[in-house]
Design a protein around this motif. Sequence first.
Motif, mmCIF file in Angstrom:
data_model
loop_
_atom_site.group_PDB
_atom_site.id
_atom_site.type_symbol
_atom_site.label_atom_id
_atom_site.label_comp_id
_atom_site.label_asym_id
_atom_site.label_seq_id
_atom_site.Cartn_x
_atom_site.Cartn_y
_atom_site.Cartn_z
ATOM 1 N N THR A 95 4.669 0.955 11.755
ATOM 2 C CA THR A 95 4.536 0.676 10.331
ATOM 3 C C THR A 95 3.234 1.270 9.840
ATOM 4 N N PRO A 96 3.027 1.388 8.541
ATOM 5 C CA PRO A 96 1.763 1.938 8.051
ATOM 6 C C PRO A 96 0.563 1.149 8.564
ATOM 7 N N GLU A 97 0.753 -0.153 8.759
ATOM 8 C CA GLU A 97 -0.358 -0.978 9.198
ATOM 9 C C GLU A 97 -0.729 -0.737 10.652
ATOM 10 N N ASN A 98 0.263 -0.475 11.519
ATOM 11 C CA ASN A 98 -0.071 -0.398 12.940
ATOM 12 C C ASN A 98 -0.203 1.009 13.500
ATOM 13 N N GLN A 99 0.431 2.002 12.905
ATOM 14 C CA GLN A 99 0.316 3.345 13.467
ATOM 15 C C GLN A 99 0.402 4.449 12.419
ATOM 16 N N GLY A 100 0.452 4.135 11.170
ATOM 17 C CA GLY A 100 0.558 5.182 10.164
ATOM 18 C C GLY A 100 1.892 5.904 10.206
ATOM 19 N N ALA A 101 2.929 5.237 10.643
ATOM 20 C CA ALA A 101 4.203 5.919 10.837
ATOM 21 C C ALA A 101 4.880 6.255 9.513
ATOM 22 N N THR A 102 5.222 5.244 8.762
ATOM 23 C CA THR A 102 5.944 5.491 7.532
ATOM 24 C C THR A 102 4.936 5.740 6.419
ATOM 25 N N LYS A 103 5.090 6.862 5.774
ATOM 26 C CA LYS A 103 4.151 7.205 4.719
ATOM 27 C C LYS A 103 4.879 7.113 3.391
ATOM 28 N N MET A 104 5.374 8.209 2.905
ATOM 29 C CA MET A 104 6.064 8.180 1.624
ATOM 30 C C MET A 104 7.434 8.826 1.767
ATOM 31 N N MET A 105 8.422 8.226 1.167
ATOM 32 C CA MET A 105 9.760 8.772 1.044
ATOM 33 C C MET A 105 10.177 9.672 2.210
ATOM 34 N N GLY A 106 10.420 9.068 3.357
ATOM 35 C CA GLY A 106 10.969 9.813 4.474
ATOM 36 C C GLY A 106 9.954 10.465 5.390
ATOM 37 N N GLU A 107 8.694 10.511 5.030
ATOM 38 C CA GLU A 107 7.693 11.048 5.945
ATOM 39 C C GLU A 107 7.530 10.062 7.085
ATOM 40 N N THR A 108 7.546 10.553 8.301
ATOM 41 C CA THR A 108 7.436 9.655 9.437
ATOM 42 C C THR A 108 6.379 10.145 10.411
ATOM 43 N N GLN A 109 6.037 9.268 11.329
ATOM 44 C CA GLN A 109 5.128 9.644 12.406
ATOM 45 C C GLN A 109 5.739 10.838 13.136
ATOM 46 N N SER A 110 4.904 11.641 13.724
ATOM 47 C CA SER A 110 5.407 12.844 14.378
ATOM 48 C C SER A 110 6.415 12.499 15.463
ATOM 49 N N ASP A 111 7.399 13.363 15.593
ATOM 50 C CA ASP A 111 8.432 13.171 16.602
ATOM 51 C C ASP A 111 7.819 13.124 17.997
ATOM 52 N N SER A 112 6.805 13.945 18.241
ATOM 53 C CA SER A 112 6.197 13.960 19.582
ATOM 54 C C SER A 112 5.495 12.640 19.891
ATOM 55 N N ALA A 113 4.889 12.004 18.888
ATOM 56 C CA ALA A 113 4.238 10.708 19.104
ATOM 57 C C ALA A 113 5.270 9.624 19.392
ATOM 58 N N ILE A 114 6.397 9.671 18.708
ATOM 59 C CA ILE A 114 7.475 8.707 18.944
ATOM 60 C C ILE A 114 8.016 8.889 20.363
ATOM 61 N N THR A 115 8.264 10.149 20.753
ATOM 62 C CA THR A 115 8.761 10.450 22.101
ATOM 63 C C THR A 115 7.811 9.907 23.157
ATOM 64 N N ALA A 116 6.529 10.189 22.997
ATOM 65 C CA ALA A 116 5.525 9.752 23.970
ATOM 66 C C ALA A 116 5.496 8.239 24.086
ATOM 67 N N ARG A 117 5.572 7.534 22.956
ATOM 68 C CA ARG A 117 5.510 6.067 22.986
ATOM 69 C C ARG A 117 6.729 5.478 23.703
ATOM 70 N N ILE A 118 7.911 6.018 23.424
ATOM 71 C CA ILE A 118 9.116 5.511 24.077
ATOM 72 C C ILE A 118 9.053 5.781 25.580
ATOM 73 N N GLN A 119 8.606 6.966 25.968
ATOM 74 C CA GLN A 119 8.484 7.287 27.384
ATOM 75 C C GLN A 119 7.492 6.348 28.074
#
Length: 102
Positions: free
Chosen positions: A6-30
Amino acid sequence: VPPYFTPENQGATKMMGETQSDSAITARIQQLIMAADGLSGDARKVEVSVEGGRVTLRGTAASEEEKKKLGDLAATVVQADHVDNEIKVKEMGGATSMNGED
């Protein structure tokens, strides 16, 4: 683990569909998969791919429960409806099955 970025915990969701980088999401899930207890070696080797914030899991799990656990781990990083769980479940004798998608 937060329910998803969330914007509060990782700056993921910004504005209208902007999301945290795909590579950061991949790394976190791994990271979550490697840290999880009780997963088989095959489950730890699942492929995690992310495109536009949508997660796809591919590979093999030892059971339906393990497949679900992997999907649930991914859903702690992104919303559950952004996870495509394409993991196959090993059947007796080493074959795989696509039983019960998601």
